[in-house]
Design a protein around this motif. Structure first.
Motif, mmCIF file in Angstrom:
data_model
loop_
_atom_site.group_PDB
_atom_site.id
_atom_site.type_symbol
_atom_site.label_atom_id
_atom_site.label_comp_id
_atom_site.label_asym_id
_atom_site.label_seq_id
_atom_site.Cartn_x
_atom_site.Cartn_y
_atom_site.Cartn_z
ATOM 1 N N PHE A 161 42.135 43.287 28.672
ATOM 2 C CA PHE A 161 41.689 44.368 29.551
ATOM 3 C C PHE A 161 40.296 44.883 29.214
ATOM 4 C CE2 PHE A 161 43.793 46.250 25.908
ATOM 5 C CZ PHE A 161 42.980 47.320 25.565
ATOM 6 N N ILE A 162 39.785 44.587 28.009
ATOM 7 C CA ILE A 162 38.524 45.203 27.594
ATOM 8 C C ILE A 162 37.297 44.597 28.276
ATOM 9 C CG2 ILE A 162 39.428 45.873 25.337
ATOM 10 C CD1 ILE A 162 37.782 43.552 24.158
ATOM 11 N N GLY A 163 37.356 43.373 28.747
ATOM 12 C CA GLY A 163 36.177 42.703 29.280
ATOM 13 C C GLY A 163 35.734 43.248 30.624
ATOM 14 N N SER A 164 34.449 43.045 30.931
ATOM 15 C CA SER A 164 33.874 43.574 32.175
ATOM 16 C C SER A 164 34.584 43.055 33.415
ATOM 17 C CB SER A 164 32.389 43.198 32.259
ATOM 18 O OG SER A 164 31.693 43.602 31.113
ATOM 19 N N LEU A 165 34.933 41.771 33.418
ATOM 20 C CA LEU A 165 35.584 41.197 34.597
ATOM 21 C C LEU A 165 36.886 41.915 34.915
ATOM 22 C CD1 LEU A 165 35.899 39.159 36.854
ATOM 23 C CD2 LEU A 165 36.778 37.504 35.178
ATOM 24 N N ALA A 166 37.621 42.331 33.887
ATOM 25 C CA ALA A 166 38.870 43.059 34.130
ATOM 26 C C ALA A 166 38.599 44.329 34.930
ATOM 27 C CB ALA A 166 39.542 43.406 32.799
ATOM 28 N N LYS A 167 37.490 45.015 34.624
ATOM 29 C CA LYS A 167 37.149 46.253 35.328
ATOM 30 C C LYS A 167 36.668 45.952 36.753
ATOM 31 C CE LYS A 167 37.945 47.927 31.258
ATOM 32 N NZ LYS A 167 39.338 48.262 30.903
#
Length: 500
Positions: free
Chosen positions: A128-134
């Motif tokens: 969940f921490i990566g930019s793509l998840a956001k």
């Protein structure tokens, strides 16, 4: 000739000026709040960050008569900012990496894309921490923002654009987005097409230490620079901190322990390693300067110390402020670094990092009795953070990475007693770096490279070697802590299994 390193962190920013001998000339700091919408969500306000960065740059320029010739930015990674064409934010707040949003979306995306194929390209575990998840969360939950976003920015290129230059960011910063091909050192067509997101909406990519451009005369005047200033491509804060701490790619058994708002252990990799053994321990593989690095992380480090300061012992903190005492030294005044305490504190107040990486994880205190005092909780907090590092080092071993020495940098490396405790708990040699402002120094090193004063960031080691203090584990104490660690480990794994 002096160089400016800007350190943009999760809870504050610093501007630090260094001379050619890498002595700190002056610094300025501003703290900004994290926004908590509720339900464990965490955000940060980009425009407020930029306001504070302007202020710290102006302040340091007012503290010295020497003219800065070049600057670079160290910035937190994983955060992605939806922007318009002019670099203005579509959301007042940007979702930061610790925020659990995007966990379900990235899991589904990677299931369809293929976990191994995904990791082979970008070297980021599907968390969940990566930019793509956001980005995926925004696509599903805020489709109007997703559609009208002209550019997706990291904090590094956001700041560069605010400085009046075309948006550009380092390979190390962009490696954290999950959209970057770490072998080709370019945006991944396969991943971007799958989102879908146009690569035209992403910043330019460049090697740290490259030249981004010159500040305009108007911007120089606004920020207090008396002469023209070159802006260099900086880097992800973990990499910059490691550079400032003297991380040497020729010494793979020596890692850097960065203790700030979060605590991470950065290690070098002999080659681009995207093995599933690394992925299964939730370790990334991403670009440093010329080679590759990885790091483990505890998401709750310095922030849990502030929790103890503000919520448990605010009277002690007020007294220390009144008398001019260092609160963090005061809270450890009765701590015996050779003997385990009576409590165990699991510092997963903002979720857990390696090896679990569970956004829903919660903290715990075990061993409370009617004799427990507030100082016991403070001691357990410090020990718990050290036990977390030991657990991360175990995960490194499982992934085939052996570490025998830690170079300590950051706010959590300031107190000798705490470093000796960490050495005794981990059984590793700890080197206290002479420069605590590692991230700012790493950024300034990249500025010096762009200026042609240095050729490689590893050159910084000759300026800091010999100025450091070494803490060697005491075998008798390490044996005692090993027994306590087994209890801590059972507690950590037991609670993790219960929460699943």
């Amino acid at each position: 000739m002096v160089f400016l390193g800007v350190d943009m962190g999760t809870s504050g920013c610093k501007a630090v000026i260094f001379d050619e001998s890498w002595n700190m000339v002056c610094q300025a700091y501003r703290e900004y709040p994290t926004h908590f919408p509720g339900g464990g969500l965490m955000e940060i306000e980009p425009e407020l960050v930029w306001k504070n960065i302007r202020e710290v740059i102006r302040e340091v320029n007012g503290k010295t008569d020497e003219a800065v010739t070049a600057l670079a930015v160290s910035a937190i990674g994983d955060v992605i900012i939806p922007l318009d064409q002019d670099g203005n934010c579509h959301r007042t707040y940007a979702i930061i990496d610790f925020d659990p949003r995007g966990g379900e979306e990235i899991a589904q995306f990677v299931e369809e894309f293929g976990k191994e194929a995904f990791y082979q390209i970008n070297g980021m575990p599907p968390l969940f921490i990566g930019s793509l998840a956001k980005i995926l969360w925004i696509r599903e939950n805020e489709p109007e923002i997703f559609e009208k976003t002209a550019r997706w920015g990291t904090f590094e290129d956001f700041i560069v654009q605010k400085l009046g230059l075309p948006p550009i960011a380092s390979y190390s910063e962009l490696s954290r987005t999950m959209l970057f091909d770490i072998r080709k050192k370019a945006w991944s067509e396969e991943i971007c097409k799958k989102v879908p997101i146009s690569m035209d909406k992403l910043p330019a990519a460049a090697k740290s230490g490259s030249r981004a451009g010159m500040l305009s005369q108007e911007m120089c005047e606004e920020l207090g620079f008396p002469k023209p200033v070159l802006v260099a491509v900086g880097g992800h804060d973990m990499v910059c901190s490691a550079v400032g701490a003297g991380l040497d790619e020729k010494e793979p058994a020596t890692a850097v322990d960065i203790a700030g708002t979060i605590e991470g252990v950065v290690a070098t990799l002999k080659e681009c390693n995207t093995s599933m053994e690394l992925c299964d321990q939730a370790f990334p593989c991403y670009i440093g300067y010329e080679d590759y690095v990885t790091f483990s992380v505890n998401l709750t480090a310095g922030c849990i110390t502030r929790w103890y300061r503000d919520q448990i012992v605010p009277d002690d903190y007020a007294m220390c402020k009144e008398k001019g005492l260092n609160f963090y030294e005061y809270m450890q005044r009765t701590m015996d670094e050779k003997e385990p305490g009576s409590l165990f504190l699991l510092p997963h107040f903002s979720g857990s990092g390696n090896p679990f990486f569970d956004a829903g994880a919660r903290g715990a205190i075990y061993g409370l009795t009617t004799d427990t005092e507030r100082a016991d909780i403070g001691r357990a907090l410090v020990e718990g953070l050290a036990y977390e590092v030991k657990m991360q080092l175990e995960a490194y071993e499982k992934a085939g990475i052996h570490i025998d020495t830690l170079r300590a940098v950051g706010g959590g490396s300031a107190i000798d007693r705490q470093l000796q405790l960490k050495a005794n708990i981990t059984g590793k040699r700890i080197i206290k770096c002479s420069m605590t402002e590692g991230a700012a120094m790493g950024a300034a090193v990249y500025a010096a490279i762009a200026q042609g004063v240095m050729k490689h960031p590893g050159e910084i080691k000759r300026y800091i070697d010999g100025k450091e203090k070494i803490f060697v584990p005491d075998p008798e104490s390490t044996e005692k802590f090993e027994k306590s660690y087994e209890t801590y480990r059972k507690l950590a794994y037991g609670i993790h299994e219960m929460e699943q």
